[in-house]
Motif scaffolding. Structure first.
Motif, mmCIF file in Angstrom:
data_model
loop_
_atom_site.group_PDB
_atom_site.id
_atom_site.type_symbol
_atom_site.label_atom_id
_atom_site.label_comp_id
_atom_site.label_asym_id
_atom_site.label_seq_id
_atom_site.Cartn_x
_atom_site.Cartn_y
_atom_site.Cartn_z
ATOM 1 N N ARG A 299 7.940 64.138 46.277
ATOM 2 C CA ARG A 299 9.213 63.882 46.216
ATOM 3 C C ARG A 299 10.147 63.577 47.407
ATOM 4 O O ARG A 299 9.935 64.263 48.387
ATOM 5 C CB ARG A 299 9.954 65.227 45.449
ATOM 6 N N VAL A 300 10.880 62.686 47.442
ATOM 7 C CA VAL A 300 11.937 62.587 48.404
ATOM 8 C C VAL A 300 13.440 62.511 47.890
ATOM 9 O O VAL A 300 13.730 61.788 47.043
ATOM 10 C CB VAL A 300 11.892 61.017 49.147
ATOM 11 N N TRP A 301 14.136 63.470 48.578
ATOM 12 C CA TRP A 301 15.424 63.621 48.155
ATOM 13 C C TRP A 301 16.307 62.527 49.197
ATOM 14 O O TRP A 301 16.176 62.264 50.396
ATOM 15 C CB TRP A 301 16.256 64.882 48.524
ATOM 16 N N VAL A 302 17.222 61.653 48.389
ATOM 17 C CA VAL A 302 17.791 60.452 49.019
ATOM 18 C C VAL A 302 19.623 61.037 49.061
ATOM 19 O O VAL A 302 20.134 60.695 47.929
ATOM 20 C CB VAL A 302 17.877 59.083 48.456
ATOM 21 N N TYR A 303 19.893 61.640 50.051
ATOM 22 C CA TYR A 303 21.238 62.186 50.139
ATOM 23 C C TYR A 303 22.058 60.843 50.270
ATOM 24 O O TYR A 303 22.140 60.102 51.217
ATOM 25 C CB TYR A 303 21.343 63.241 51.079
ATOM 26 N N ILE B 241 20.409 71.115 44.440
ATOM 27 C CA ILE B 241 18.917 70.658 44.446
ATOM 28 C C ILE B 241 18.047 71.903 44.633
ATOM 29 O O ILE B 241 18.341 72.934 45.291
ATOM 30 C CB ILE B 241 18.608 69.797 45.821
ATOM 31 N N THR B 242 16.748 71.961 44.092
ATOM 32 C CA THR B 242 15.994 73.060 44.336
ATOM 33 C C THR B 242 15.447 73.093 45.667
ATOM 34 O O THR B 242 15.072 71.983 46.156
ATOM 35 C CB THR B 242 14.773 72.763 43.298
ATOM 36 N N THR C 30 25.928 67.895 44.755
ATOM 37 C CA THR C 30 24.859 68.023 44.172
ATOM 38 C C THR C 30 23.883 69.342 44.407
ATOM 39 O O THR C 30 23.477 69.170 45.641
ATOM 40 C CB THR C 30 23.793 66.825 43.478
ATOM 41 N N ALA D 189 11.441 58.978 44.758
ATOM 42 C CA ALA D 189 12.817 59.196 45.320
ATOM 43 C C ALA D 189 13.775 59.480 44.636
ATOM 44 O O ALA D 189 14.086 58.694 43.515
ATOM 45 C CB ALA D 189 13.039 57.976 46.337
ATOM 46 N N ILE D 190 14.669 60.433 44.696
ATOM 47 C CA ILE D 190 15.630 60.787 43.775
ATOM 48 C C ILE D 190 17.046 60.751 44.751
ATOM 49 O O ILE D 190 17.274 61.510 45.769
ATOM 50 C CB ILE D 190 15.537 62.306 43.448
ATOM 51 N N VAL E 60 20.800 61.947 45.538
ATOM 52 C CA VAL E 60 21.564 63.064 45.691
ATOM 53 C C VAL E 60 22.910 62.812 45.974
ATOM 54 O O VAL E 60 23.268 62.842 47.172
ATOM 55 C CB VAL E 60 20.845 64.410 46.257
ATOM 56 N N PRO F 236 16.131 60.234 54.783
ATOM 57 C CA PRO F 236 15.326 60.508 53.663
ATOM 58 C C PRO F 236 13.984 60.996 54.091
ATOM 59 O O PRO F 236 13.248 60.169 55.093
ATOM 60 C CB PRO F 236 15.088 59.190 52.895
#
Length: 70
Positions: free
Chosen positions: A52-56, A44-45, A42, A35-36, A38, A67
């Motif tokens: 992968r988990v984007w954490v806005y 992101i790709t 920002t 988990a990343i 964000v 997420p």
């Protein structure tokens, strides 16, 4: 696409919690993902990845989007 991925794939219950708490919860509930956090604004790709988990988060570091794996 998330159905192709293993384990839990989304965490709606984390809306409003701190980003760091969300990251720990996500990685504990699905050890196959990273988990990343964000921050606002920002880049992101756009590629989809099952690991992968984007954490806005908002400006207060609270999760502001559900997420999900991607």
């Amino acid at each position: 696409m998330a159905s192709e991925c293993q384990g839990k794939s989304s965490w709606p219950e984390l809306l409003g919690v701190s980003g760091t708490t969300a990251v720990a919860t996500i990685e504990r509930e699905n050890p196959l993902v990273t988990a990343i956090i964000v921050p606002p604004g920002t880049f992101i790709t756009p590629d989809f990845r099952c690991d992968r988990v984007w954490v806005y988060v908002d400006s207060n570091n609270n999760v502001n989007e559900v997420p999900r794996i991607g």
